[in-house]
Design an enzyme around this catalytic site. Structure first.
Site, mmCIF file in Angstrom:
data_model
loop_
_atom_site.group_PDB
_atom_site.id
_atom_site.type_symbol
_atom_site.label_atom_id
_atom_site.label_comp_id
_atom_site.label_asym_id
_atom_site.label_seq_id
_atom_site.Cartn_x
_atom_site.Cartn_y
_atom_site.Cartn_z
ATOM 1 N N CYS A 96 50.314 42.544 17.658
ATOM 2 C CA CYS A 96 49.974 43.298 16.381
ATOM 3 C C CYS A 96 48.973 44.379 16.576
ATOM 4 C CB CYS A 96 49.437 42.210 15.445
ATOM 5 S SG CYS A 96 48.880 43.160 13.975
ATOM 6 N N CYS B 100 46.361 44.814 14.125
ATOM 7 C CA CYS B 100 45.203 43.798 14.105
ATOM 8 C C CYS B 100 44.274 44.292 15.493
ATOM 9 C CB CYS B 100 45.839 42.552 14.446
ATOM 10 S SG CYS B 100 47.166 41.952 13.376
ATOM 11 N N ASP B 101 44.766 44.573 16.657
ATOM 12 C CA ASP B 101 44.357 44.567 17.762
ATOM 13 C C ASP B 101 43.949 45.827 18.564
ATOM 14 O OD1 ASP B 101 43.816 41.838 17.479
ATOM 15 O OD2 ASP B 101 45.674 41.334 18.621
#
Length: 315
Positions: A140, A143-144
């Site tokens: 992701c 997300c990261d």
């Protein structure tokens, strides 16, 4: 199979932000929810070291800590949280029938499906190792990606999601190397052109990932193979992103719930309702677009409110 049938007002299948949020709302509405955590208690976030985009945690929080907090909050209001997972359902008539671990039969007035989706990985031992250490493998970018600002990363994939994530990473990272396993993209032309026109994205067509390299704790590079020349070479990188798709965990519902061609549950637009009255869905089992903790939690809330209104109309 057990001969004892348990009757519940609201059964929540699966944990994660959607399931636990649904449980919080359902418990506060005196629906006495029973939640089965599934095969991965806490969902995908339990594999995430740092979550910095969850509102209300200015210093960030780890995925496991976040899920423990959500579980405790659900239990505080009376949710019965249990180990186990649904292995079979029968939604042909009311009450809805669900079997847990192939043994326990439950009859539920309402069901909230929050089984999520599982990211697909290449299956390389080195990839799985650094996924477990939290040292640089992710599925992701949204997300990261923030953790790799001004660094060099590699992403593997060929579809719209891969192109979108590569473009997102290009705005954060010094360099993005995109490994496309075939000789052409599967993405739409507009997405393909977007990555081709981005200066700091290098696209390597017809290349395989051989190994994720590192020092045992964190990623330091990727070994790739040029499938045309059979040459192996190393790419320096601190992050390895896998964007080859997700598989929604919905197989057991396929005989009763309307799914799209890739297995995601099709809900009534603007609601959490499925095609089966009294069965609702929250989270990534129905979301192939956003796939964020906050959107999952929001649809979990919707599912509990829709279930509450359904019960109110029935009684």
């Amino acid at each position: 199979m057990s001969n004892e049938i348990e009757k519940v007002k609201c059964l929540i299948i699966g944990s994660g932000p959607a399931g636990y949020t649904a449980a919080i709302y359902a418990a506060r509405a005196n629906m006495n929810p029973v939640l089965y955590q599934g095969t991965q208690p806490g969902g995908q976030l339990t594999t995430t070291n740092e979550v910095e985009n969850w509102p209300g945690n200015p210093e960030g929080i780890t995925g496991p800590e976040m899920m423990i907090g959500l579980q405790k909050q659900a239990q505080r209001f009376g949710t019965d949280v249990r180990d186990g997972w649904a292995t079979k359902v029968d939604f042909s008539a009311e009450p809805h029938k669900i079997w847990i671990n192939d043994t326990k039969e439950i009859h539920a007035n309402t069901v909230i499906i929050s089984t999520g989706a599982t990211a697909k990985y290449l299956g390389l031992p080195s990839e799985q190792h650094y996924l477990q250490t939290g040292g640089g493998v992710s599925a992701c970018a949204i997300c990261d990606g923030f953790f790799y600002r001004n660094q060099e990363v590699v992403i593997v994939g060929a579809g719209d999601s891969a192109c979108e994530e590569a473009h997102y990473l290009s705005k954060l990272c010094k360099k993005v190397t995109m490994l496309v396993r075939s000789e052409k993209f599967r993405a739409s032309k507009i997405m393909e052109q977007r990555v081709k026109n981005t200066e700091n994205i290098t696209i390597l067509m017809n290349h395989d990932t051989v190994e994720v390299l590192g020092d045992g704790q964190v990623v330091t590079g990727v070994k790739a193979k040029n499938k045309t020349t059979n040459e192996d070479f190393e790419i320096s990188a601190t992050g390895f992103f896998v964007a080859i798709g997700h598989k929604p965990n919905t197989d057991i519902f396929a005989d009763y719930i309307t799914l799209d061609e890739t297995g995601y549950i099709i809900n009534v637009p603007g609601t959490s309702k499925t095609n089966v009255p009294g069965v609702f869905v929250g989270g990534d089992a129905a979301d192939h677009v956003y796939r964020q903790a906050i959107t999952a939690a929001g649809t979990g809330c919707m599912a509990a409110l829709d279930a509450e209104r359904y019960l109110a109309r029935k009684h």
